[in-house]
Design a protein around this motif. Structure first.
Motif, PDB file in Angstrom:
ATOM      1  N   PRO A 152       0.815  -1.215   0.000  1.00 44.40           N
ATOM      2  CA  PRO A 152       0.000   0.000   0.000  1.00 44.40           C
ATOM      3  C   PRO A 152       0.848   1.264   0.000  1.00 44.40           C
ATOM      4  N   MET A 153       0.204   2.377  -0.275  1.00 42.03           N
ATOM      5  CA  MET A 153       0.924   3.635  -0.370  1.00 42.03           C
ATOM      6  C   MET A 153       1.638   3.990   0.930  1.00 42.03           C
ATOM      7  N   SER A 154       1.127   3.463   2.053  1.00 40.78           N
ATOM      8  CA  SER A 154       1.715   3.783   3.347  1.00 40.78           C
ATOM      9  C   SER A 154       3.132   3.239   3.499  1.00 40.78           C
ATOM     10  N   VAL A 155       3.500   2.216   2.691  1.00 39.90           N
ATOM     11  CA  VAL A 155       4.852   1.663   2.788  1.00 39.90           C
ATOM     12  C   VAL A 155       5.705   2.020   1.574  1.00 39.90           C
ATOM     13  N   ARG A 156       5.096   2.678   0.583  1.00 36.71           N
ATOM     14  CA  ARG A 156       5.864   3.046  -0.606  1.00 36.71           C
ATOM     15  C   ARG A 156       6.761   4.242  -0.299  1.00 36.71           C
ATOM     16  N   ASP A 157       8.033   4.108  -0.586  1.00 30.09           N
ATOM     17  CA  ASP A 157       9.000   5.197  -0.405  1.00 30.09           C
ATOM     18  C   ASP A 157       9.826   5.292  -1.682  1.00 30.09           C
ATOM     19  N   GLU A 158       9.421   6.176  -2.580  1.00 27.42           N
ATOM     20  CA  GLU A 158      10.088   6.270  -3.870  1.00 27.42           C
ATOM     21  C   GLU A 158      11.524   6.762  -3.761  1.00 27.42           C
ATOM     22  N   ASN A 159      11.888   7.293  -2.594  1.00 27.16           N
ATOM     23  CA  ASN A 159      13.291   7.670  -2.388  1.00 27.16           C
ATOM     24  C   ASN A 159      14.200   6.447  -2.341  1.00 27.16           C
ATOM     25  N   LYS A 160      13.596   5.278  -2.089  1.00 24.51           N
ATOM     26  CA  LYS A 160      14.365   4.035  -2.082  1.00 24.51           C
ATOM     27  C   LYS A 160      14.435   3.403  -3.463  1.00 24.51           C
ATOM     28  N   TRP A 161      13.721   3.988  -4.439  1.00 24.18           N
ATOM     29  CA  TRP A 161      13.783   3.522  -5.810  1.00 24.18           C
ATOM     30  C   TRP A 161      14.948   4.215  -6.505  1.00 24.18           C
ATOM     31  N   PRO A 162      15.522   3.640  -7.530  1.00 26.65           N
ATOM     32  CA  PRO A 162      16.690   4.245  -8.180  1.00 26.65           C
ATOM     33  C   PRO A 162      16.436   5.676  -8.675  1.00 26.65           C
ATOM     34  N   ARG A 163      17.387   6.544  -8.407  1.00 24.63           N
ATOM     35  CA  ARG A 163      17.338   7.933  -8.886  1.00 24.63           C
ATOM     36  C   ARG A 163      17.744   8.002 -10.341  1.00 24.63           C
TER      37      ARG A 163
END
Length: 235
Positions: A152-163
């Motif tokens: 869910p969106m509550s655990v999504r952290d796009e900062n942990k996805w590749p820049r």
């Protein structure tokens, strides 16, 4: 931090081993004979006769009840006899699939320093990794991977996805949305095949707050052949 949040030994990137010029896969990555998949005695040994089920999902939209019923039967049979199947005409944009595949290839071709910024740990496995499990001396898979939480969106952290590449985060989000819609279609089929209301499994797994993640696998070869990239969604 307890022992289950740290790796038991130094991490070796499989890609770096492949790029080092080795001509044979190290013993650490070769499974014991008894741990390798084998065919049952009744399975033909001619590989041409072994065919993973391929399901045409366009039949879900058919106005013909018998066509839809046949599709549900195909999926039921594949699940019982194989445990998995391929889908075609699934609704996921092919151009998007190609772009997503290529952007992940570009990520794995980045300098190791850039990728190491996303190095993961056994605490969540989210990020850039090369092994699963914390058993010391265990046999390892010949692959590197990137694992990320999508829903869910509550655990999504796009900062942990590749820049980098710069389009990676946008493509992952778009690709993930389409995969979630595909999974919703399949969950309805699974529910119906179990004699349940079509939204039963979707609700059981969280409804609108369902868990979804993405694991991208990088399989280097000990040769000059270009390595394979695979993206595996999970619900």
């Amino acid at each position: 931090m307890n022992c289950f949040q740290t790796w038991p030994e130094p991490i070796v990137r499989v890609q770096s081993l492949s790029d080092s010029g080795i001509t044979a896969i190290p013993e650490r990555y070769i499974k014991l004979l008894q741990d390798r998949p084998t065919l049952s005695p009744n399975t033909p040994h001619n590989a041409d006769l072994i065919s993973i089920p391929t399901i045409d999902l366009s039949d879900l939209q058919s106005d013909d009840i018998s066509v839809r019923r046949n599709l549900l039967g195909q999926i039921s049979s594949a699940c019982r006899e194989w445990g998995f199947f391929q889908v075609v005409n699934h609704g996921v944009n092919h151009a998007l699939m190609r772009c997503t595949r290529e952007v992940w290839r570009e990520f794995f071709e980045l300098p190791i320093e850039e990728k190491q910024a996303y190095a993961n740990s056994p605490a969540t496995y989210e990020g850039y990794g090369s092994r699963l499990g914390v058993e010391k001396g265990a046999k390892l898979d010949w692959s590197d991977y990137f694992f990320l939480n999508y829903l869910p969106m509550s655990v999504r952290d796009e900062n942990k996805w590749p820049r980098l590449p710069s389009s990676c985060r946008e493509l992952v989000a778009e690709y993930g949305d389409e995969l979630v819609r595909l999974c919703e279609k399949l969950m309805k089929v699974f529910s119906l095949n179990l004699g349940l209301e079509e939204d039963c499994l979707q609700k059981a797994f969280g409804g609108e707050d369902i868990d979804a993640c993405l694991r991208v696998n990088f399989y280097p070869k000990v040769s000059t052949t270009r390595p394979h990239i695979g993206a595996l969604p999970a619900l």
